[in-house]
Motif scaffolding. Structure first.
Motif, PDB file in Angstrom:
ATOM      1  N   LEU A  64       1.443  -1.199   0.019  1.00 56.53           N
ATOM      2  CA  LEU A  64      -0.445   0.216  -0.334  1.00 56.53           C
ATOM      3  C   LEU A  64       0.940   1.505   0.411  1.00 56.53           C
ATOM      4  O   LEU A  64       0.563   1.946  -0.600  1.00 56.53           O
ATOM      5  CB  LEU A  64      -1.203  -0.351   1.307  1.00 56.53           C
ATOM      6  CG  LEU A  64      -2.062  -1.159   1.311  1.00 56.53           C
ATOM      7  CD1 LEU A  64      -3.024  -1.462   2.991  1.00 56.53           C
ATOM      8  CD2 LEU A  64      -2.882  -1.060   0.016  1.00 56.53           C
ATOM      9  N   ASN A  74       2.878   1.516  -3.520  1.00 58.98           N
ATOM     10  CA  ASN A  74       1.371   2.278  -4.642  1.00 58.98           C
ATOM     11  C   ASN A  74       1.220   3.314  -4.105  1.00 58.98           C
ATOM     12  O   ASN A  74       0.986   4.437  -4.988  1.00 58.98           O
ATOM     13  CB  ASN A  74       0.421   1.616  -4.268  1.00 58.98           C
ATOM     14  CG  ASN A  74       0.146   0.058  -5.334  1.00 58.98           C
ATOM     15  OD1 ASN A  74       0.782  -0.695  -5.639  1.00 58.98           O
ATOM     16  ND2 ASN A  74      -0.586  -1.268  -4.557  1.00 58.98           N
ATOM     17  N   SER A  75       0.730   4.743  -3.124  1.00 61.70           N
ATOM     18  CA  SER A  75       1.209   5.488  -2.893  1.00 61.70           C
ATOM     19  C   SER A  75       1.828   6.513  -3.208  1.00 61.70           C
ATOM     20  O   SER A  75       1.638   7.674  -3.536  1.00 61.70           O
ATOM     21  CB  SER A  75       0.370   5.823  -1.518  1.00 61.70           C
ATOM     22  OG  SER A  75      -0.566   5.451  -0.828  1.00 61.70           O
ATOM     23  N   ASP A 102       1.936   7.627  -6.940  1.00 52.81           N
ATOM     24  CA  ASP A 102       0.378   7.638  -6.861  1.00 52.81           C
ATOM     25  C   ASP A 102       1.024   9.541  -6.862  1.00 52.81           C
ATOM     26  O   ASP A 102       1.126  10.780  -7.027  1.00 52.81           O
ATOM     27  CB  ASP A 102      -0.690   8.766  -6.085  1.00 52.81           C
ATOM     28  CG  ASP A 102      -1.048   6.867  -6.581  1.00 52.81           C
ATOM     29  OD1 ASP A 102      -0.944   6.256  -8.002  1.00 52.81           O
ATOM     30  OD2 ASP A 102      -1.770   5.911  -5.242  1.00 52.81           O
ATOM     31  N   LEU A 103       2.360   9.548  -5.173  1.00 55.46           N
ATOM     32  CA  LEU A 103       2.858  11.066  -5.230  1.00 55.46           C
ATOM     33  C   LEU A 103       3.631  11.145  -5.862  1.00 55.46           C
ATOM     34  O   LEU A 103       5.010  12.138  -5.197  1.00 55.46           O
ATOM     35  CB  LEU A 103       3.122  10.526  -3.674  1.00 55.46           C
ATOM     36  CG  LEU A 103       2.006  10.888  -2.473  1.00 55.46           C
ATOM     37  CD1 LEU A 103       2.869  10.487  -0.979  1.00 55.46           C
ATOM     38  CD2 LEU A 103       1.660  11.947  -2.618  1.00 55.46           C
ATOM     39  N   ARG A 162       6.305  13.088   1.676  1.00 54.09           N
ATOM     40  CA  ARG A 162       5.218  12.825   0.781  1.00 54.09           C
ATOM     41  C   ARG A 162       5.008  11.037   1.649  1.00 54.09           C
ATOM     42  O   ARG A 162       4.309  10.621   1.741  1.00 54.09           O
ATOM     43  CB  ARG A 162       6.389  12.093  -0.616  1.00 54.09           C
ATOM     44  CG  ARG A 162       5.856  13.386  -1.675  1.00 54.09           C
ATOM     45  CD  ARG A 162       6.360  12.874  -2.676  1.00 54.09           C
ATOM     46  NE  ARG A 162       8.249  14.039  -2.616  1.00 54.09           N
ATOM     47  CZ  ARG A 162       8.266  13.812  -3.511  1.00 54.09           C
ATOM     48  NH1 ARG A 162       8.024  13.652  -4.875  1.00 54.09           N
ATOM     49  NH2 ARG A 162       9.811  14.104  -3.516  1.00 54.09           N
ATOM     50  N   ALA A 215       1.413   9.128   2.394  1.00 54.88           N
ATOM     51  CA  ALA A 215       1.024   7.912   2.560  1.00 54.88           C
ATOM     52  C   ALA A 215       0.403   6.971   3.219  1.00 54.88           C
ATOM     53  O   ALA A 215      -0.419   6.893   3.306  1.00 54.88           O
ATOM     54  CB  ALA A 215       2.433   7.223   1.618  1.00 54.88           C
ATOM     55  N   SER A 229      -2.185   8.489   4.798  1.00 57.58           N
ATOM     56  CA  SER A 229      -3.319   8.558   3.809  1.00 57.58           C
ATOM     57  C   SER A 229      -3.319   7.393   3.885  1.00 57.58           C
ATOM     58  O   SER A 229      -5.519   7.056   3.932  1.00 57.58           O
ATOM     59  CB  SER A 229      -2.891   9.032   2.802  1.00 57.58           C
ATOM     60  OG  SER A 229      -4.041   7.971   1.430  1.00 57.58           O
ATOM     61  N   ILE A 230      -3.318   6.055   4.130  1.00 58.21           N
ATOM     62  CA  ILE A 230      -3.888   4.548   4.124  1.00 58.21           C
ATOM     63  C   ILE A 230      -4.192   4.655   6.000  1.00 58.21           C
ATOM     64  O   ILE A 230      -4.786   3.889   6.083  1.00 58.21           O
ATOM     65  CB  ILE A 230      -2.093   3.745   4.699  1.00 58.21           C
ATOM     66  CG1 ILE A 230      -1.630   3.634   2.576  1.00 58.21           C
ATOM     67  CG2 ILE A 230      -2.630   2.293   4.478  1.00 58.21           C
ATOM     68  CD1 ILE A 230      -0.270   3.052   2.832  1.00 58.21           C
ATOM     69  N   LEU A 244      -6.666  14.301   0.408  1.00 59.90           N
ATOM     70  CA  LEU A 244      -6.263  12.946   0.943  1.00 59.90           C
ATOM     71  C   LEU A 244      -8.056  12.691  -0.918  1.00 59.90           C
ATOM     72  O   LEU A 244      -6.446  11.448  -1.641  1.00 59.90           O
ATOM     73  CB  LEU A 244      -6.710  11.985   1.885  1.00 59.90           C
ATOM     74  CG  LEU A 244      -5.110  12.974   2.675  1.00 59.90           C
ATOM     75  CD1 LEU A 244      -5.494  11.708   4.147  1.00 59.90           C
ATOM     76  CD2 LEU A 244      -3.653  12.467   1.839  1.00 59.90           C
ATOM     77  N   GLU A 253      -6.216  10.873  -4.038  1.00 64.87           N
ATOM     78  CA  GLU A 253      -6.322   9.229  -4.382  1.00 64.87           C
ATOM     79  C   GLU A 253      -6.945   9.112  -5.493  1.00 64.87           C
ATOM     80  O   GLU A 253      -7.349   7.686  -6.087  1.00 64.87           O
ATOM     81  CB  GLU A 253      -7.019   8.892  -2.884  1.00 64.87           C
ATOM     82  CG  GLU A 253      -6.323   8.156  -2.125  1.00 64.87           C
ATOM     83  CD  GLU A 253      -6.928   8.294  -1.018  1.00 64.87           C
ATOM     84  OE1 GLU A 253      -7.579   7.730  -0.408  1.00 64.87           O
ATOM     85  OE2 GLU A 253      -6.075   8.316   0.226  1.00 64.87           O
TER      86      GLU A 253
END
Length: 199
Positions: free
Chosen positions: A102, A105-106, A109-110, A161, A165, A168-169, A194, A198
């Motif tokens: 996770l 993957n985040s 995205d960042l 970042r 992440a 966010s999780i 957030l 996402e």
């Protein structure tokens, strides 16, 4: 004979009286000494002090049993804590790989396309503040092909970042109205932001 008998009786009484006077004088001296020592002026006060001291002595006699009881309670608490800490450590091990996926993957995205995170999770011999687990975030970035301690090689922006992440999780598993990052990370972001990131 009567005179002799009476004389002997009187003599004995006089001797006994002298002995009593000596004993009484000694006792009186002891009482006066105790008056001065405990700074009291009456026998009643002295008796109260005596009862107080006797109670303390009795309490001291019960300390050993109290210590023994507390030791047993401590041992039971330690057993319970050890059991809970073992369960928590196993749960951490079970979610570690999923959490790493996770996170990575985040990070994609960042914009951290060439970076990869993993968690080094070790079990300690002794019980620590947070159980038996010691975790360390390791980062492999485009500048470094080997995993190293995140705190040692990451820049401020990369740490920001990574923390974004992580938050966010975590926000998916906790009911937070907002997420605030401290001044070190220089980021203040709300849950609505957030959601935008996402999407």
């Amino acid at each position: 004979n009567e005179v002799i008998s009476d004389s002997e009786s009187i003599y004995v009484d006089i001797n006994l009286s002298d002995e009593n006077i000596v004993d009484l004088t000694e006792n009186l001296d002891k009482i006066n000494t105790l008056f001065n020592k405990h700074r009291v002026n009456s026998l009643d006060e002295l008796i109260e002090i005596k009862e107080y001291l006797l109670k303390n002595i009795n309490d001291q006699d019960s300390i050993e049993s109290e210590i023994s009881l507390l030791k047993k309670e401590k041992e039971k608490m330690l057993m319970d804590l050890t059991s809970e800490a073992n369960i928590i450590h196993e749960k951490r091990k079970n979610v570690k790989v999923e959490f790493e996926d996770l996170l990575n993957n985040s990070l994609l995205d960042l914009g951290m396309n060439n970076s990869e995170l993993k968690i080094n999770l070790e079990r300690t011999e002794n019980l620590q503040k947070r159980g038996f687990s010691i975790g360390k975030f390791l980062l492999k970035s485009s500048k470094n092909n080997e995993y190293s301690d995140l705190r040692e090689i990451a820049s401020g922006g990369e740490i920001s970042r990574v923390m974004l992440a992580i938050k966010s999780i975590l926000s998916k598993h906790t009911k937070l109205s907002s997420i605030i990052f401290d001044a070190f990370l220089r980021i203040f972001i709300s849950v609505s932001s957030l959601i935008i990131l996402e999407s």
